[in-house]
Write an enzyme that holds these catalytic residues in place. Structure first.
Site, PDB file in Angstrom:
ATOM      1  N   ASN A  62      12.245  -6.091  -1.902  1.00  0.00           N
ATOM      2  CA  ASN A  62      10.889  -6.672  -1.940  1.00  0.00           C
ATOM      3  C   ASN A  62      10.315  -6.785  -3.347  1.00  0.00           C
ATOM      4  OD1 ASN A  62      10.286  -4.008  -2.354  1.00  0.00           O
ATOM      5  ND2 ASN A  62       9.044  -3.734  -0.513  1.00  0.00           N
ATOM      6  N   ARG A  85       5.158 -10.722  -2.511  1.00  0.00           N
ATOM      7  CA  ARG A  85       6.259 -10.522  -1.552  1.00  0.00           C
ATOM      8  C   ARG A  85       6.285 -11.622  -0.493  1.00  0.00           C
ATOM      9  NH1 ARG A  85       5.119  -4.045  -0.926  1.00  0.00           N
ATOM     10  NH2 ARG A  85       6.496  -3.280  -2.582  1.00  0.00           N
ATOM     11  N   ARG A 102      -2.343  -4.139  -5.088  1.00  0.00           N
ATOM     12  CA  ARG A 102      -1.622  -4.047  -3.821  1.00  0.00           C
ATOM     13  C   ARG A 102      -1.825  -5.311  -2.975  1.00  0.00           C
ATOM     14  NH1 ARG A 102       2.014   0.179  -2.563  1.00  0.00           N
ATOM     15  NH2 ARG A 102       1.343  -0.077  -0.397  1.00  0.00           N
ATOM     16  N   TYR A 139      10.104   8.041  -6.509  1.00  0.00           N
ATOM     17  CA  TYR A 139       9.891   7.875  -5.063  1.00  0.00           C
ATOM     18  C   TYR A 139       9.862   9.208  -4.313  1.00  0.00           C
ATOM     19  CZ  TYR A 139      10.239   2.732  -5.012  1.00  0.00           C
ATOM     20  OH  TYR A 139      10.001   1.388  -5.168  1.00  0.00           O
ATOM     21  N   THR A 173       4.439  -4.203   2.551  1.00  0.00           N
ATOM     22  CA  THR A 173       5.749  -3.646   2.187  1.00  0.00           C
ATOM     23  C   THR A 173       6.901  -4.500   2.724  1.00  0.00           C
ATOM     24  OG1 THR A 173       4.789  -1.433   2.194  1.00  0.00           O
ATOM     25  CG2 THR A 173       7.193  -1.572   2.372  1.00  0.00           C
ATOM     26  N   LYS A 203      11.171  -4.644  -9.735  1.00  0.00           N
ATOM     27  CA  LYS A 203      12.409  -3.936  -9.400  1.00  0.00           C
ATOM     28  C   LYS A 203      13.632  -4.757  -9.832  1.00  0.00           C
ATOM     29  CE  LYS A 203      10.252  -1.868  -5.247  1.00  0.00           C
ATOM     30  NZ  LYS A 203      10.431  -1.666  -3.791  1.00  0.00           N
ATOM     31  N   GLU A 238       2.177   8.148 -11.629  1.00  0.00           N
ATOM     32  CA  GLU A 238       3.253   7.211 -11.980  1.00  0.00           C
ATOM     33  C   GLU A 238       3.136   6.758 -13.430  1.00  0.00           C
ATOM     34  OE1 GLU A 238       3.923   5.691  -7.378  1.00  0.00           O
ATOM     35  OE2 GLU A 238       3.043   4.279  -8.804  1.00  0.00           O
ATOM     36  N   HIS A 274       7.016  -3.009  -7.179  1.00  0.00           N
ATOM     37  CA  HIS A 274       6.351  -1.755  -6.795  1.00  0.00           C
ATOM     38  C   HIS A 274       4.940  -1.741  -7.367  1.00  0.00           C
ATOM     39  CE1 HIS A 274       5.447   2.529  -6.344  1.00  0.00           C
ATOM     40  NE2 HIS A 274       4.942   2.440  -7.572  1.00  0.00           N
ATOM     41  N   PHE A 323      15.730   5.822   4.496  1.00  0.00           N
ATOM     42  CA  PHE A 323      16.115   4.805   3.517  1.00  0.00           C
ATOM     43  C   PHE A 323      16.042   5.306   2.068  1.00  0.00           C
ATOM     44  CE2 PHE A 323      11.606   4.235   4.618  1.00  0.00           C
ATOM     45  CZ  PHE A 323      11.009   4.321   3.360  1.00  0.00           C
TER      46      PHE A 323
HETATM   47  N1  UDP Z   1      11.460   0.613   2.102  1.00  0.00           N
HETATM   48  C1  UDP Z   1      12.605   0.323   2.835  1.00  0.00           C
HETATM   49  N2  UDP Z   1      12.527   0.427   4.190  1.00  0.00           N
HETATM   50  C2  UDP Z   1      11.405   0.790   4.847  1.00  0.00           C
HETATM   51  C3  UDP Z   1      10.256   1.088   4.096  1.00  0.00           C
HETATM   52  C4  UDP Z   1      10.323   0.991   2.728  1.00  0.00           C
HETATM   53  O1  UDP Z   1      13.633  -0.027   2.262  1.00  0.00           O
HETATM   54  O2  UDP Z   1      11.399   0.857   6.075  1.00  0.00           O
HETATM   55  C5  UDP Z   1      11.515   0.497   0.632  1.00  0.00           C
HETATM   56  C6  UDP Z   1      10.794  -0.751   0.139  1.00  0.00           C
HETATM   57  O3  UDP Z   1      11.533  -1.283  -0.936  1.00  0.00           O
HETATM   58  C7  UDP Z   1       9.464  -0.211  -0.338  1.00  0.00           C
HETATM   59  C8  UDP Z   1       9.864   1.155  -0.862  1.00  0.00           C
HETATM   60  O4  UDP Z   1      10.855   1.609   0.036  1.00  0.00           O
HETATM   61  O5  UDP Z   1       8.877  -1.046  -1.332  1.00  0.00           O
HETATM   62  C9  UDP Z   1       8.746   2.170  -0.937  1.00  0.00           C
HETATM   63  O6  UDP Z   1       8.159   2.287   0.325  1.00  0.00           O
HETATM   64  P1  UDP Z   1       6.577   2.328   0.497  1.00  0.00           P
HETATM   65  O7  UDP Z   1       6.276   2.698   1.895  1.00  0.00           O
HETATM   66  O8  UDP Z   1       5.980   3.183  -0.589  1.00  0.00           O
HETATM   67  O9  UDP Z   1       6.159   0.784   0.298  1.00  0.00           O
HETATM   68  P2  UDP Z   1       5.400   0.050  -0.928  1.00  0.00           P
HETATM   69  O10 UDP Z   1       4.391   1.020  -1.469  1.00  0.00           O
HETATM   70  O11 UDP Z   1       6.443  -0.337  -1.945  1.00  0.00           O
HETATM   71  O12 UDP Z   1       4.766  -1.158  -0.298  1.00  0.00           O
HETATM   72 MG    MG Z   2       4.619   2.985  -2.090  1.00  0.00          MG
END
Ligand code: UDP
Ligand code: MG
Length: 162
Positions: free
Chosen positions: A123, A113, A96, A60, A102, A20, A137, A126, A68
């Site tokens: 974070n 992370r 992952r 997204y 996350t 990112k 994707e 992605h 958010f």
């Molecule tokens: N995110 C955030 N606040 C939250 C949860 C997610 O800002 O409470 C952001 C964070 O950058 C995350 C992205 O939204 O990476 C996508 O969320 P997801 O639940 O898909 O998490 P990821 O798959 O990236 O771990």
């Molecule tokens: Mg995700």
């Protein structure tokens, strides 16, 4: 035969990974890529691009009802992103694991992370969360001809088959 069939099967699993804008701006491109590369995963597509807000919202779309969402899409479209496709046995799930939870406060040390980020809104990376999202994707970010099919000399040593 059975062995080359299973090699073929490994090569079929691909995941979409993006560094990112915060990861790019912090100079973490090579640090992040090296973790996938050293593990034994194979890079099959890569580009640097600044996503539009519209494109960020497409990427997204699953999260569009979340509070958010708007800020997330603003940050994601605020600068260059490194978009990549990595290939290998188990790469979706293990990718992952390499990335970590996350929320970086909950990510284990040793994960990307966990080692390199502090707050959930920054974070740095992605990764697709399953086979269906990986397929969607990859199709969103890359044209089929941008995916490079090649065999690497490391594969027989990584997978133990010829
Ligand atoms: N995110 C955030 N606040 C939250 C949860 C997610 O800002 O409470 C952001 C964070 O950058 C995350 C992205 O939204 O990476 C996508 O969320 P997801 O639940 O898909 O998490 P990821 O798959 O990236 O771990
Ligand atoms: Mg995700």
């Amino acid at each position: 035969d059975k062995c080359s069939l299973s090699i073929f099967f490994f090569q079929l699993e691909r995941t979409f990974i993006a560094i990112k804008p915060d990861g790019v701006q912090r100079g973490l491109i090579s640090e992040i890529m090296s973790r996938f590369e050293r593990k034994g995963f194979k890079l099959v597509a890569i580009k640097i691009t600044v996503p539009s807000k519209d494109f960020a919202q497409k990427h997204y779309h699953d999260l569009k009802t979340r509070a958010f969402f708007d800020v997330l899409c603003d940050v994601f479209s605020s600068g260059p992103v490194i978009a990549m496709v990595w290939e290998g046995e188990g790469v979706i799930k293990y990718g992952r694991k390499l990335i970590g939870a996350t929320d970086p406060q909950k990510s284990e040390p040793g994960t990307i992370r966990g080692d390199l980020a502090v707050v959930v809104g920054r974070n740095i990376i992605h990764g697709s969360d399953g086979p269906e999202t990986a397929k969607d994707e990859i199709n969103l970010w890359f044209k089929p001809e941008e995916l490079v099919n090649y065999s690497s000399n490391a594969e027989k040593w990584l997978y133990g088959v010829n």
